[in-house]
Design a protein around this motif. Sequence first.
Motif, short mmCIF file in Angstrom:
data_model
loop_
_atom_site.label_atom_id
_atom_site.label_comp_id
_atom_site.label_asym_id
_atom_site.label_seq_id
_atom_site.Cartn_x
_atom_site.Cartn_y
_atom_site.Cartn_z
N CYS A 45 0.82 -1.23 0.00
CA CYS A 45 0.00 0.00 0.00
C CYS A 45 0.85 1.27 0.00
N CYS A 46 2.14 1.16 0.20
CA CYS A 46 3.02 2.34 0.21
C CYS A 46 3.71 2.54 -1.13
N THR A 47 3.43 1.65 -2.07
CA THR A 47 4.14 1.69 -3.35
C THR A 47 3.29 2.29 -4.46
N TYR A 50 -0.22 1.12 -5.56
CA TYR A 50 -1.45 1.29 -4.78
C TYR A 50 -1.55 2.63 -4.04
N ASN A 51 -0.47 3.35 -3.93
CA ASN A 51 -0.49 4.53 -3.06
C ASN A 51 -0.74 5.84 -3.84
N SER A 52 -1.83 6.50 -3.49
CA SER A 52 -2.08 7.84 -4.05
C SER A 52 -2.45 8.79 -2.90
N MET A 53 -1.90 8.48 -1.73
CA MET A 53 -2.26 9.18 -0.51
C MET A 53 -1.97 10.68 -0.57
N ARG A 54 -2.92 11.46 -0.10
CA ARG A 54 -2.73 12.91 -0.02
C ARG A 54 -2.97 13.36 1.41
N THR A 107 5.37 5.91 -5.06
CA THR A 107 5.94 5.17 -3.93
C THR A 107 6.34 6.19 -2.87
N CYS A 108 5.85 5.99 -1.66
CA CYS A 108 6.12 6.98 -0.60
C CYS A 108 7.63 7.08 -0.35
N PRO A 109 8.16 8.29 -0.23
CA PRO A 109 9.61 8.41 0.01
C PRO A 109 10.06 7.83 1.35
N PHE A 110 9.12 7.52 2.22
CA PHE A 110 9.50 6.96 3.52
C PHE A 110 9.30 5.44 3.59
N TYR A 111 8.97 4.88 2.45
CA TYR A 111 8.79 3.43 2.37
C TYR A 111 10.16 2.76 2.34
N LYS A 112 10.34 1.77 3.23
CA LYS A 112 11.66 1.13 3.35
C LYS A 112 11.75 -0.22 2.66
N LYS A 116 7.40 -3.91 8.15
CA LYS A 116 7.56 -2.74 9.03
C LYS A 116 8.36 -1.67 8.29
N GLY A 117 7.95 -1.42 7.07
CA GLY A 117 8.75 -0.58 6.18
C GLY A 117 8.44 0.89 6.17
N CYS A 118 7.83 1.43 7.24
CA CYS A 118 7.53 2.87 7.23
C CYS A 118 8.55 3.64 8.06
N GLY A 119 9.07 4.72 7.47
CA GLY A 119 10.08 5.52 8.15
C GLY A 119 9.52 6.63 9.04
N ILE A 120 8.19 6.70 9.16
CA ILE A 120 7.58 7.73 10.00
C ILE A 120 6.91 7.07 11.21
N GLY A 121 7.11 7.63 12.39
CA GLY A 121 6.54 7.07 13.61
C GLY A 121 5.02 7.08 13.59
N HIS A 124 2.88 10.21 14.24
CA HIS A 124 2.99 11.36 13.33
C HIS A 124 2.64 11.03 11.89
N LYS A 125 2.38 9.77 11.59
CA LYS A 125 2.19 9.46 10.15
C LYS A 125 0.79 9.88 9.71
N PRO A 126 0.60 10.04 8.40
CA PRO A 126 -0.70 10.49 7.89
C PRO A 126 -1.86 9.62 8.40
N TYR A 127 -2.98 10.27 8.65
CA TYR A 127 -4.15 9.57 9.21
C TYR A 127 -4.54 8.37 8.35
N GLY A 128 -4.56 8.60 7.03
CA GLY A 128 -5.01 7.54 6.12
C GLY A 128 -4.12 6.31 6.18
N CYS A 129 -2.85 6.50 6.49
CA CYS A 129 -1.93 5.36 6.58
C CYS A 129 -2.32 4.45 7.75
N ILE A 130 -2.75 5.07 8.84
CA ILE A 130 -3.08 4.28 10.04
C ILE A 130 -4.44 3.60 9.87
N ASP A 181 -0.06 15.46 -2.33
CA ASP A 181 0.76 14.29 -2.09
C ASP A 181 1.80 14.61 -1.00
N LEU A 182 2.17 13.61 -0.22
CA LEU A 182 3.05 13.85 0.93
C LEU A 182 4.38 14.50 0.57
N PRO A 183 5.12 14.01 -0.46
CA PRO A 183 6.42 14.63 -0.75
C PRO A 183 6.31 16.13 -1.05
S1 SF4 Z 1 4.03 7.37 5.55
FE1 SF4 Z 1 4.61 5.26 5.95
S2 SF4 Z 1 2.68 4.07 5.94
FE2 SF4 Z 1 2.30 6.05 4.94
S3 SF4 Z 1 2.61 5.67 2.75
FE3 SF4 Z 1 4.55 6.43 3.59
S4 SF4 Z 1 5.73 4.58 4.13
FE4 SF4 Z 1 3.56 3.98 3.87
#
Ligand code: SF4
Length: 201
Positions: A45-47, A50-54, A107-112, A116-121, A124-130, A181-183
């Motif tokens: 979902c971070c790639t 699938y990811n178009s998170m705003r 692909t989210c720039p914080f995707y590892k 457990k591939g998220c670089g944001i705690g 603090h991470k976007p609401y939609g991610c949680i 978009d997050l970036p």
């Molecule tokens: S912030 Fe974290 S959970 Fe959200 S899209 Fe980026 S890597 Fe994925």
Amino acid sequence: MKLTNFIKDIGYAENTAQIRRKVLIEQMHQKISKQQDCFNCKGHCCTYSYNSMRVTPLEALDVYFYLLNNNLINQSLVEKLKKNIKDFRLDREVYISGDKELRRYYTCPFYKNGVKGCGIGLGHKPYGCIAFMPYETNVSIAGKCSTNTQVLIEREILNPEDDLINQNIRNYFGLYWTKKDLPSALMHFVRTFNKNLNFNI
Ligand code: SF4
Ligand code: SF4
């Protein structure tokens, strides 16, 4: 522009980030207790697929503070954001039906790239991610997860001050967007408050 003056003027308190996510985190833990978790998934979902998170300006500011508190605002972050924006053409705004902006996949720039591939705690991470969680157990493939819109609505009702802070940020900078978009959204804060970094190379 000084960050301390800015957050005072817009009424932002960074220590509310976790509180504003409380119901989201609770629903996540409920899911985990039913083994509907992400522990076996590499984070589809971070790639780009699938990811178009705003995010709102406030959500981007929360991410900014997470990075700031962890000494992660540096030239390498700038390069990563710039590359991400360029690679996924996030700076090419395309509008459909009037002022509705086309959502870009990226692909989210914080995707590892891994479990457990998220670089944001979490706090603090976007609401939609949680709010995006599996609806089956032991998920490792895409297509077995969904957004819990009910809990997102509940969060909004419990945190009405978000709207005012978002409006204050938009007024402060004259932003035309309500979500981005997050970036790109994050880059706005980094550019504004980290003038020591080089944004041109
Ligand atoms: S912030 Fe974290 S959970 Fe959200 S899209 Fe980026 S890597 Fe994925
Ligand atoms: S929400 Fe779904 S796709 Fe995203 S990391 Fe969890 S299991 Fe994987």
